[in-house]
Design an enzyme around this catalytic site. Sequence first.
Site: not given
Ligand code: GUN
Length: 293
Positions: A52, A96, A119
């Site tokens: 990311k 996350q 998100d």
């Molecule tokens: N863990 C797995 N996928 C995601 C996501 O899209 N965002 C976040 N914050 N955690 C994740």
Amino acid sequence: MNLLDGKYVSEKIKQEIAEEAAKVLATRGRKPHLVAVLVGHDGGSETYVASKMRNCEAVGFKSSLVRYEDDVTEEELLIKVAELNADEDIDGIIVQLPLPKHIDPEKVTEKIDHRKDVDGFHPINLGRMQRNLPSFIPATPYGITLMLKEYNIETSGKHCVVVGRSNIVGSPISILMARNTYPGNCTVTVCHSRTPDIKKFTLDADILIVAIGKKNFITADMVKDGVVVIDVGMNRETSTLTKSGYKLYGDVDFEGVSQKASWITPVPGGVGLMTIIGLLKNTLASANKEVYS
Ligand code: GUN
């Protein structure tokens, strides 16, 4: 069989995002800014967050990483989120997941200002999405809709079967596919761990979206000819065959199912790359105050 090519689509959209990011810098004098909070050292989470951050830099965003060891308290984390909420230089905040067991992910998710919740996990964004109001759409479901659009996949009137009901993928994509939009207007069935005889449903799917987290869960005998298959699986196994030491497997037995599918996403090279696009587009929209003014 035709490939829903995440690499091709994501690169194309990334160029558009980079152009838009340059405009933000030119007009506002600052880059779109995403902050990721990472707790602990889960291998998958480390990889995803690094990706990311790398992708933000690649399209001309600013990215910051806030790290904690896995003994951080819930209170400390909530205080940090409040601080990030108040910082006007920040457009998007992600924490996350998964978090360590002593931290309630719902509390953390609700603490994030919904106007910075790129998100799309906050109940306000989820509710607004369901009502077809402007909102941040969770990154993976958003990426899936962009993929379906790019290849003009017909969805209206189709039976979409979603396997998995997670907050991150299964639940939001089932809402999106049922909405009165494109893509959408499907008849949606959600299957999960308590569904007896999942095959009965998958065999009837025109569009099959699989987010169950089990390698090769869907096999050729479970699908009908011409099905469109979206494989959200990210099952990491250690491997001596790759540089990273890991190999990624989807939830779908690609070799068998691709013989019957009209369209299918590969793993890697499919939905995973589109998730990043969803996140970047949300961050850009936040910087441009497109969702909340
Ligand atoms: N863990 C797995 N996928 C995601 C996501 O899209 N965002 C976040 N914050 N955690 C994740």
